[in-house]
Design a protein around this motif. Structure first.
Motif, mmCIF file in Angstrom:
data_model
loop_
_atom_site.group_PDB
_atom_site.id
_atom_site.type_symbol
_atom_site.label_atom_id
_atom_site.label_comp_id
_atom_site.label_asym_id
_atom_site.label_seq_id
_atom_site.Cartn_x
_atom_site.Cartn_y
_atom_site.Cartn_z
ATOM 1 N N VAL A 126 0.834 -1.203 0.000
ATOM 2 C CA VAL A 126 0.000 0.000 0.000
ATOM 3 C C VAL A 126 0.871 1.256 0.000
ATOM 4 N N ASP A 127 1.922 1.273 0.823
ATOM 5 C CA ASP A 127 2.827 2.429 0.842
ATOM 6 C C ASP A 127 3.475 2.633 -0.521
ATOM 7 N N SER A 128 3.887 1.541 -1.138
ATOM 8 C CA SER A 128 4.502 1.625 -2.464
ATOM 9 C C SER A 128 3.510 2.166 -3.485
ATOM 10 N N TRP A 129 2.242 1.786 -3.324
ATOM 11 C CA TRP A 129 1.216 2.261 -4.252
ATOM 12 C C TRP A 129 1.044 3.773 -4.164
ATOM 13 N N PHE A 130 0.948 4.293 -2.955
ATOM 14 C CA PHE A 130 0.792 5.744 -2.801
ATOM 15 C C PHE A 130 2.026 6.486 -3.319
ATOM 16 N N TYR A 131 3.199 5.918 -3.089
ATOM 17 C CA TYR A 131 4.419 6.533 -3.619
ATOM 18 C C TYR A 131 4.378 6.566 -5.147
ATOM 19 N N THR A 132 3.905 5.478 -5.756
ATOM 20 C CA THR A 132 3.804 5.416 -7.215
ATOM 21 C C THR A 132 2.817 6.453 -7.736
ATOM 22 N N LEU A 133 1.688 6.603 -7.045
ATOM 23 C CA LEU A 133 0.711 7.609 -7.470
ATOM 24 C C LEU A 133 1.300 9.015 -7.385
ATOM 25 N N VAL A 155 -3.248 13.450 -5.894
ATOM 26 C CA VAL A 155 -3.086 12.016 -5.632
ATOM 27 C C VAL A 155 -4.434 11.383 -5.300
ATOM 28 N N ASP A 156 -5.242 12.071 -4.503
ATOM 29 C CA ASP A 156 -6.574 11.555 -4.179
ATOM 30 C C ASP A 156 -7.410 11.372 -5.446
ATOM 31 N N ALA A 157 -7.334 12.344 -6.337
ATOM 32 C CA ALA A 157 -8.108 12.253 -7.583
ATOM 33 C C ALA A 157 -7.641 11.073 -8.434
ATOM 34 N N LEU A 158 -6.316 10.888 -8.502
ATOM 35 C CA LEU A 158 -5.792 9.764 -9.270
ATOM 36 C C LEU A 158 -6.184 8.443 -8.623
ATOM 37 N N MET A 159 -6.139 8.392 -7.283
ATOM 38 C CA MET A 159 -6.545 7.189 -6.569
ATOM 39 C C MET A 159 -7.997 6.836 -6.877
ATOM 40 N N GLU A 160 -8.859 7.856 -6.890
ATOM 41 C CA GLU A 160 -10.271 7.601 -7.170
ATOM 42 C C GLU A 160 -10.457 7.031 -8.574
ATOM 43 N N ARG A 161 -9.690 7.539 -9.533
ATOM 44 C CA ARG A 161 -9.811 7.019 -10.904
ATOM 45 C C ARG A 161 -9.361 5.567 -10.970
ATOM 46 N N ARG A 162 -8.270 5.246 -10.278
ATOM 47 C CA ARG A 162 -7.738 3.882 -10.320
ATOM 48 C C ARG A 162 -8.681 2.901 -9.630
ATOM 49 N N LEU A 163 -9.374 3.366 -8.614
ATOM 50 C CA LEU A 163 -10.239 2.470 -7.841
ATOM 51 C C LEU A 163 -11.710 2.592 -8.238
ATOM 52 N N ALA A 164 -11.967 3.250 -9.370
ATOM 53 C CA ALA A 164 -13.354 3.516 -9.751
ATOM 54 C C ALA A 164 -14.172 2.237 -9.861
ATOM 55 N N ALA A 174 -11.915 1.644 -0.976
ATOM 56 C CA ALA A 174 -11.349 2.941 -1.328
ATOM 57 C C ALA A 174 -11.382 3.890 -0.138
ATOM 58 N N ALA A 175 -12.455 3.849 0.646
ATOM 59 C CA ALA A 175 -12.564 4.737 1.809
ATOM 60 C C ALA A 175 -11.470 4.450 2.828
ATOM 61 N N ALA A 176 -11.174 3.168 3.052
ATOM 62 C CA ALA A 176 -10.127 2.811 4.011
ATOM 63 C C ALA A 176 -8.757 3.271 3.525
ATOM 64 N N LEU A 177 -8.516 3.191 2.216
ATOM 65 C CA LEU A 177 -7.247 3.673 1.676
ATOM 66 C C LEU A 177 -7.111 5.183 1.866
ATOM 67 N N ARG A 178 -8.195 5.919 1.627
ATOM 68 C CA ARG A 178 -8.165 7.363 1.844
ATOM 69 C C ARG A 178 -7.851 7.673 3.314
ATOM 70 N N GLY A 179 -8.560 6.954 4.209
ATOM 71 C CA GLY A 179 -8.344 7.177 5.632
ATOM 72 C C GLY A 179 -6.923 6.842 6.053
#
Length: 444
Positions: A126-133, A155-164, A174-179
């Motif tokens: 998960v940490d690697s994913w956020f770093y990549t984003l 980054v939040d916007a990109l995360m939302e697109r990836r997890l759409a 997706a909510a837990a990842l945001r939190g």
């Protein structure tokens, strides 16, 4: 598929140590692979297809001692060399019942591993994913690295697109990842840990952490597949193009209550249907079981749609089994193969031994053949049950003593003894049909 890394002394010691304990090594299995070369090309094609966003499935079939767990871990090593993440889950009636997919998912995340991270690799992934984003946002050149608020928003916007796709069916993932991301940014380590645990399907996560992310309750059976879909998305984006998931010892379903068995078989059918429907790009699912599970009345045949999915013709000579079939048959060991495995282990041991010449001279090929026959004889003549005991005796009782004691000669000083206390239930049943007492080697 990239070539296997040269065997280091550390890898060889890990393999030998596991064999000394009577267990299947978790790494270095390419050092011991005997008779698996016939599967390599087809399985590497499956791994490559999975890495490209496809999906694959195989059911491994074999009696006890045929090497199902070994095969699964050998395949996992190849998967990690191809960049995939892996997880091996033992199915059991009490610990991990198949019909509770939320429990299977929880075990998956507990055992998640990559080429660089040992279980559980979930937080590292998960940490690697956020770093990549973040890197992707910065590479786009539309956000200033110094503007933390703008970077976080992008980054939040990109995360939302990836997890759409995931958010449509499982918004809680997706909510837990945001939190989690907010907790990390705020330096709230306790909340971050709790939300990673919740993402991993763990129970009893603090209510305050769940409230901070806007999620409720625990993961249930129906949400588990959505969480798996989300995990595959995260893996893919951070450089792991797929996941090899092994459900081992699935034949335990035969021993559970009838209604529980039906639910477990139906959960497996549901999972295969979802794979075929394209819901899990990047998933390579492998199950292992005995022939009785695939063919018997208490196994797959109780659910005809599943039996049809797994049907494979095994009426031909095993030499002509297709390595691309849904079921892959492991025929098990015969005496020549057991001897070949012993030679392989002896040679690996010699490479890390203090006295390699003494090891290879005193534990020669002829002795290994005699030891293989003696162990097999002590187990009722059933070669298929013998590999674990044979390798444990070879390493712990013979090779260690030859390496340690200059005057130890296994031909003269060692008589094989197999006691009931050191055997598994299946091995004890085999030994009961023969002589389970001391079995001495017949020397010329």
């Amino acid at each position: 598929m990239s070539a296997a890394a040269p065997a280091s002394p550390v890898r060889m010691r890990e393999v030998v140590d596991a064999l000394r304990r009577g267990t299947v090594p978790h790494a270095g299995l390419d050092l011991l692979a005997v008779g698996l070369d016939r599967f390599e090309t087809a399985l590497d094609d499956d791994l490559a297809a999975t890495a490209r966003g496809g999906a694959a499935f195989h059911a491994i079939r074999g009696e006890y001692g045929s090497g199902k767990t070994f095969f699964a871990r050998w395949l996992a090593e190849r998967a990690k060399r191809a960049g995939l993440a892996t997880a091996e889950v033992q199915i059991s009636e009490t610990e991990t019942p198949l019909h509770r997919l939320e429990t299977v998912y929880r075990r998956l995340t507990e055992r998640l591993t990559t080429a660089t991270h040992q279980p559980s690799a979930l937080r590292a992934v998960v940490d690697s994913w956020f770093y990549t984003l973040e890197e992707e946002v910065l590479d786009a050149g539309e956000t200033d690295e110094e503007d933390e608020a703008a970077l976080a928003t992008a980054v939040d916007a990109l995360m939302e697109r990836r997890l759409a796709d995931v958010a449509r069916t499982t918004p809680a993932f997706a909510a837990a990842l945001r939190g989690y991301r907010r907790a990390v940014a705020a330096g709230d380590g306790a909340t971050a840990e709790a939300l990673i645990a919740w993402l991993g399907g763990q129970k009893s996560v603090a209510a305050s952490a769940r409230r901070s992310a806007g999620v409720r309750g625990d993961l249930d059976h129906f949400a588990a597949l959505g969480f798996l879909q989300g995990l595959l998305t995260v893996l893919r984006d951070c450089g792991h193009p797929g996941l090899l998931l092994v459900l081992d010892e699935i034949e335990t379903l035969q021993r559970v209550r009838g209604d529980v068995r039906e639910k477990g078989l139906n959960a497996l059918r549901q999972l295969l249907d979802e794979i075929d429907a394209g819901r899990f790009p990047g998933l390579f699912l492998v199950i292992t079981g005995t022939p009785a599970f695939y063919d018997g009345q208490q196994g797959v045949r109780r659910l005809p749609p599943l039996a049809q999915r797994l049907a494979t013709d095994f009426t031909t000579d095993p030499r002509f089994d297709s390595p691309r079939a849904v079921q892959l048959r492991l025929p098990g060991f015969d005496l020549p193969q057991l001897g070949a495995l012993g030679r392989t282990v002896r040679d690996v041991y010699a490479r890390i031994a203090r006295n390699p010449d003494r090891v290879t001279q005193r534990v020669d090929d002829a002795y290994l053949t005699k030891l293989a026959r003696a162990v097999t004889g002590g187990l009722g003549g059933k070669v298929g049950v013998a590999p674990r005991v044979f390798l444990r005796k070879l390493v712990a009782d013979v090779l260690d003593r030859v390496d340690e004691f200059e005057d130890f000669d296994p031909h003269t000083h060692y008589a094989l003894t197999i006691t009931s206390s050191e055997l598994t239930e299946t091995e004890r049943n085999a030994a009961a049909s023969g002589d389970a007492g001391a079995v001495e080697l017949e020397l010329p």
